[in-house]
Design an enzyme around this catalytic site. Structure first.
Site, PDB file in Angstrom:
ATOM      1  N   CYS A 129       0.901  -1.222  -0.151  1.00 59.11           N
ATOM      2  CA  CYS A 129      -0.067  -0.070   0.024  1.00 59.11           C
ATOM      3  C   CYS A 129       0.892   1.288  -0.034  1.00 59.11           C
ATOM      4  O   CYS A 129       1.593   1.329  -1.098  1.00 59.11           O
ATOM      5  CB  CYS A 129      -1.050  -0.070   1.153  1.00 59.11           C
ATOM      6  SG  CYS A 129      -2.379   1.081   0.881  1.00 59.11           S
TER       7      CYS A 129
ATOM      8  N   HIS B 248      -3.970  -4.716   0.210  1.00 59.48           N
ATOM      9  CA  HIS B 248      -3.572  -5.264   1.440  1.00 59.48           C
ATOM     10  C   HIS B 248      -3.832  -6.860   1.507  1.00 59.48           C
ATOM     11  O   HIS B 248      -4.728  -7.261   1.863  1.00 59.48           O
ATOM     12  CB  HIS B 248      -4.642  -4.651   2.636  1.00 59.48           C
ATOM     13  CG  HIS B 248      -4.143  -3.382   2.698  1.00 59.48           C
ATOM     14  ND1 HIS B 248      -3.133  -2.655   3.455  1.00 59.48           N
ATOM     15  CD2 HIS B 248      -4.734  -2.086   2.362  1.00 59.48           C
ATOM     16  CE1 HIS B 248      -3.037  -1.496   3.774  1.00 59.48           C
ATOM     17  NE2 HIS B 248      -4.222  -1.016   2.833  1.00 59.48           N
TER      18      HIS B 248
ATOM     19  N   GLU C 280      -2.770  -8.876   3.617  1.00 58.86           N
ATOM     20  CA  GLU C 280      -2.900  -9.002   5.259  1.00 58.86           C
ATOM     21  C   GLU C 280      -4.288  -8.979   5.519  1.00 58.86           C
ATOM     22  O   GLU C 280      -4.975  -9.422   6.678  1.00 58.86           O
ATOM     23  CB  GLU C 280      -2.310  -8.244   6.017  1.00 58.86           C
ATOM     24  CG  GLU C 280      -2.569  -6.933   6.139  1.00 58.86           C
ATOM     25  CD  GLU C 280      -2.194  -5.910   5.168  1.00 58.86           C
ATOM     26  OE1 GLU C 280      -1.740  -6.382   4.301  1.00 58.86           O
ATOM     27  OE2 GLU C 280      -2.291  -4.618   5.461  1.00 58.86           O
TER      28      GLU C 280
END
Lengths: 234, 195
Positions: free
Chosen positions: B77, B176, B178
């Site tokens: 990001c 993202h 994650e």
């Protein structure tokens, strides 16, 4: 993308286990709203948030009892991706500006609970127990102008009825706002979600009880939406 | 394997840490140049604003540390945007690993800014796992890197942009991983298993 499904994990069972299970079933976002937090004047438990965040691999929003930058810092550190503010923002609207400036608009969800009184959608606080002077549409617009990144609108008239979302105010909010609107309150059938997206023009729809008790399975719902022309992540 | 997550004044480092824990990866969150240099893999995460984070990296000399790394480095990001040459966000000179410029999305009637939510990856190639083409990942950003010679995945929002890039040992994703469910985990695993 339309067809986004939020799941509120406040209601039943172990929120850590439920959160992970919903992530596994392709829920798009998780919300943990502890409605009693404001009433009982206690802070959302950061350690529980940390446990949930450690176990879910999708975006995770936390709300309930948030009234200061310090509350939010603790939640961010615990792994929350967004925070939802409600009563504290009504009481002190500048909190929205402060949070948006400190953490970015994408981090700030303004939750609005409203019920129709006469011809007016009237905003309520403290888990829906206290009516306020604020009206839904002007408050949502003010929230956007102050820097909220999303509006989570719960129709108290529809919540718990399982008779469908509040389509009319939802589509008005969509016309009025440039930020995403999450529909909440009233889901009972898969068709209700489709209507929330197609008629209510909602950007996302939230439910809790329906999913907890397995009345609707998330993968079935998403397949149904996809087959009816609403883009959905399967 | 030693994984270093670069510690600086940006948000979401906790989310990346949790994702690594779910993959049973041992990591350290560090701003120690020696620890970063000696790691097998380096992750450069970030949610925040370009000028204040770049200022911090320059003040702490982490900018030179990151530029000189030779092991696989993954920017996420804001991390990806800071690896570029320049960001229009407060007119900020960045690390210059990729020679690209980061620019602001212009909203349309139907497409709001920030670009926030799930969107799909297209035309994936190179280091990314083969079976993630057309799969959804989670984005939150207002600035983007245009498609360029280093692009390894393209996403369409307002216009096609680089959702992943690679140059030599530097890898980067705009989304993202994650927070992108199983697809995100596959991408992280794929990066962590690079030779």
């Amino acid at each position: 993308m339309k067809g986004v499904n939020f799941v509120n994990i406040r209601d039943a069972g172990d929120p850590v286990e439920l959160g992970a299970a919903y992530a596994e079933q392709a829920a798009d976002e998780l919300v943990f709203l502890d409605i009693s937090a404001t009433n009982e004047k206690r802070k959302t438990l950061a350690h529980l948030v940390k446990e949930i965040a450690a176990h879910v691999n999708i975006p995770f929003t936390v709300g309930g009892g948030i009234s200061s930058i310090a509350d939010v810092e603790a939640l961010l550190e615990a792994g929350a991706d967004k925070v939802s503010i409600n009563s504290a923002a009504v009481k002190n609207p500048i909190l929205i500006d402060q949070l948006a400036k400190a953490f970015g608009s994408q981090f700030v969800v303004l939750a609005i609970d409203a019920r129709k009184i006469g011809n007016q959608w009237t905003v309520h606080t403290h888990g829906g127990s206290q009516p306020t002077e604020k009206k839904l549409f002007s408050w949502a617009k003010e929230g956007q102008d102050r820097g909220a990144g999303e509006i989570l609108f719960t129709s108290m008239d529809h919540d718990g009825t399982k008779a469908g979302f509040a389509l009319d105010p939802l589509s008005k909010l969509n016309e009025l706002l440039t930020i995403p609107v999450i529909a909440s309150g009233g889901a009972g059938r898969k068709e209700d979600f489709l209507e929330a997206f197609v008629v209510g023009k909602a950007d996302a729809a939230l439910a809790a009880t329906l999913f907890h008790f397995g009345e609707i399975k998330i993968p079935d719902l998403k397949n149904y939406l996809k087959n009816n022309g609403v883009p959905a992540r399967i | 394997m030693k994984v270093a997550v670069i510690k600086y004044n940006a948000g979401n480092i906790r989310s990346v840490a949790f994702a690594l824990e779910r993959l049973a990866i041992v990591y350290s969150i560090t701003d120690n140049p020696e620890e970063i240099r000696s790691a097998d893999k380096v992750i450069f995460p970030g949610v925040g604003e370009a000028s204040s984070t770049m200022k911090y990296l320059v003040d702490t000399r982490l900018d030179d540390v990151i530029r000189s790394l030779t092991q696989p480095v993954l920017g996420i990001c804001l991390g990806m945007q800071l690896m570029c040459k320049h960001s229009d966000e407060n007119n900020t000179p960045c690390l210059g690993i990729f020679e690209e410029k980061v620019t602001l999305f212009q909203p349309t009637h139907n497409e709001k800014v920030p670009h926030m939510g799930w969107n799909s990856l297209g035309l994936t190639k190179g280091w990314l796992p083969e079976d993630i083409n057309e799969q959804f990942v989670y984005f939150v950003h207002s600035y983007f890197v245009p498609v360029n010679q280093y692009t390894s995945a393209i996403t369409n929002y307002i216009q096609p942009f680089s959702s992943a890039m690679r140059k030599n040992n530097f890898f980067a994703v705009q989304f993202h991983p994650e927070k992108s469910a199983k697809v995100g985990e596959k991408i992280l695993t794929s990066f962590l298993s690079l030779g």
